[in-house]
Design a protein around this motif. Structure first.
Motif, PDB file in Angstrom:
ATOM      1  N   LYS A   1       0.836  -1.210   0.000  1.00 22.63           N
ATOM      2  CA  LYS A   1       0.000   0.000   0.000  1.00 22.63           C
ATOM      3  C   LYS A   1       0.868   1.256   0.000  1.00 22.63           C
ATOM      4  N   GLN A   2       1.922   1.189   0.772  1.00 27.08           N
ATOM      5  CA  GLN A   2       2.789   2.348   0.895  1.00 27.08           C
ATOM      6  C   GLN A   2       3.510   2.654  -0.418  1.00 27.08           C
ATOM      7  N   VAL A   3       3.962   1.597  -1.060  1.00 22.00           N
ATOM      8  CA  VAL A   3       4.638   1.767  -2.348  1.00 22.00           C
ATOM      9  C   VAL A   3       3.664   2.369  -3.365  1.00 22.00           C
ATOM     10  N   GLU A   4       2.432   1.864  -3.350  1.00 24.66           N
ATOM     11  CA  GLU A   4       1.404   2.394  -4.252  1.00 24.66           C
ATOM     12  C   GLU A   4       1.179   3.883  -4.010  1.00 24.66           C
ATOM     13  N   LEU A   5       1.101   4.221  -2.724  1.00 24.68           N
ATOM     14  CA  LEU A   5       0.841   5.620  -2.378  1.00 24.68           C
ATOM     15  C   LEU A   5       1.990   6.526  -2.819  1.00 24.68           C
ATOM     16  N   LEU A   6       3.195   6.008  -2.657  1.00 25.05           N
ATOM     17  CA  LEU A   6       4.363   6.787  -3.070  1.00 25.05           C
ATOM     18  C   LEU A   6       4.271   7.096  -4.568  1.00 25.05           C
ATOM     19  N   GLN A   7       3.838   6.122  -5.324  1.00 26.36           N
ATOM     20  CA  GLN A   7       3.641   6.344  -6.761  1.00 26.36           C
ATOM     21  C   GLN A   7       2.605   7.434  -7.004  1.00 26.36           C
ATOM     22  N   LYS A   8       1.552   7.370  -6.204  1.00 24.59           N
ATOM     23  CA  LYS A   8       0.460   8.326  -6.352  1.00 24.59           C
ATOM     24  C   LYS A   8       0.937   9.752  -6.025  1.00 24.59           C
TER      25      LYS A   8
END
Lengths: 92, 233
Positions: free
Chosen positions: B35-42
Motif C-alpha cells: 500500500k505504501q509503495v502504491e501511495l508513493l507512486q500516487k
C-alpha cells in the motif's frame, strides 16, 4: 506525546503541554462556531506554531502512531465547519 | 470535542479502511508495504500533475499579459486615429485582462505551495517506505515472539497513519488542481475567441460587482485621459 500536523509531519512534545493545546483548540472551536474567518486563521496558526515551536520533529525513519492529530495548515474555515458537521464524524 | 479529536476520528476511519488486518502478521506487513509503495507512486503522479497545471497557468498568464499590452497599444492607436470609442473599448478589455492576470498569478502561488508541500511529503514518505521495508524483514524473521507482534503493530499503525495522511493530502491537492484546471480551461476558450470575459466576478454579490465596475471604468477613463495627454490631444 506525538502530534501530527497533517500533510506536514509529526512532532514529539512533552505531555505537559496538552492543557495549553486544549485551550488553543477551544479558541479555534469558538472561532469556527462563530464563523469568524479572521479569528479562525489567527488562532489556528497559533495552535500550529505552538506545536512546531514546543515540539521536536519526529525523524522520517521512525514509525510511530500519533496521540493527537491536527488538520493541514491550509485548512479553510468552511472545511473546519465541515469537520464539525460532516458525515461520518462522531459527534460529542 | 474539539478540532483535535475530530480530525483524529476522521484519520482513524481512513486508516481502518486502508488496513486489512490479517491474522498473519507477515501478511499484514506485506500488505501495508505494498500500500505504501502504491501511495508513493500516487504522490509522485500528484507532483507531476501539479507541475503540469503550473506550466499551463504560466503559459496562460504569458498569453493574457501579451493581450493586455496589445490592447494597450490598440487603444493608443485608436485614440491617435480619433476613435475614442474604440480606445475605450480596448481599455475596458485591458482592465478585464489585468484582473485575470491577478487571478492567474494567485493560482500560480497556490500551485507553487502545493508542489513544495508534496515534494517534502514525498521525501518523507520515501524514507518511511525504506525504514518499513528494512524493519519488516527483521520483524518477519521473528514474528512468533510476542515482542515482535507488538512491534509489528506499532510499525503498521505508524505507517498506516502516514498513509492516511498522505492519502488525504493527495485528495486535497487533486481537488485544488481540478478546480483550477476548470477555470483555466474556461479562460483559454474565451481568450481563443478573442473575448476576455470577466470570470473572476461570477461568485460575487451585486454590490461588490458594481463597485468593481465603477472602479474599472474609472481606471479606463484615467488611462484614456493620460493617453490623450501623451498624444497631445
Amino acid at each position: 506525546m506525538i502530534i501530527r500536523i497533517m500533510s506536514e509531519g509529526q512532532y514529539r512534545m512533552p505531555s505537559g503541554h496538552l492543557d495549553q493545546l486544549n485551550d488553543l483548540d477551544a479558541q479555534v472551536v469558538l472561532a469556527v462556531a462563530q464563523g469568524d474567518q479572521a479569528h479562525f486563521q489567527t488562532t489556528y496558526a497559533q495552535m500550529l506554531d505552538f506545536v512546531r515551536q514546543q515540539g521536536e520533529p519526529v525523524a522520517a525513519t521512525e514509525l510511530v502512531e500519533s496521540d493527537v492529530i491536527l488538520p493541514a495548515p491550509d485548512l479553510e474555515l468552511k472545511e473546519a465547519q465541515q469537520l464539525f458537521k460532516g458525515e461520518g464524524i462522531i459527534p460529542g | 470535542m474539539g478540532l483535535l479529536s475530530r480530525m483524529a476520528t476522521i484519520l482513524k476511519a481512513k486508516m481502518n479502511a486502508l488496513l486489512e488486518s490479517s491474522a498473519n502478521p507477515a501478511e499484514t506487513l506485506e500488505y501495508s508495504y505494498q500500500k505504501q509503495v502504491e501511495l508513493l507512486q500516487k504522490v509522485k503522479r500528484g507532483i507531476v500533475e501539479v507541475v503540469t497545471s503550473k506550466r499551463r497557468v504560466e503559459l496562460q498568464a504569458a498569453r493574457v499579459r501579451e493581450q493586455v499590452s496589445q490592447l494597450d497599444a490598440q487603444a493608443e492607436e485608436a485614440l491617435a486615429a480619433g476613435r475614442e470609442d474604440l480606445a475605450r473599448l480596448a481599455l475596458q478589455r485591458k482592465q478585464i485582462g489585468q484582473e485575470q492576470l491577478g487571478d492567474l498569478e494567485q493560482q500560480l502561488s497556490v500551485l507553487e505551495q502545493e508542489q513544495q508541500r508534496l515534494t517534502t511529503a514525498e521525501t518523507r514518505l520515501s524514507t518511511k517506505v525504506e525504514t518499513f521495508r528494512t524493519r519488516k524483514e527483521t520483524l518477519k524473521a521473528q514474528y512468533t515472539a510476542a515482542e515482535a507482534q507488538v512491534r509489528i503493530g506499532e510499525a503498521v499503525h505508524g505507517l498506516s497513519e502516514e498513509l492516511a495522511d498522505m492519502g488525504l493530502a493527495i485528495e486535497r491537492a487533486e481537488e485544488k488542481t481540478e478546480s483550477m484546471r476548470a477555470r483555466a480551461a474556461a479562460i483559454d476558450e474565451l481568450a481563443e475567441t478573442g473575448v476576455l470575459v470577466d470570470l473572476t466576478r461570477s461568485g460575487e454579490d451585486q454590490l461588490s460587482r458594481e463597485l468593481k465596475q465603477i472602479s474599472a471604468s474609472r481606471n479606463v477613463e484615467a488611462e484614456l485621459a493620460a493617453m490623450k495627454e501623451r498624444l497631445g490631444q
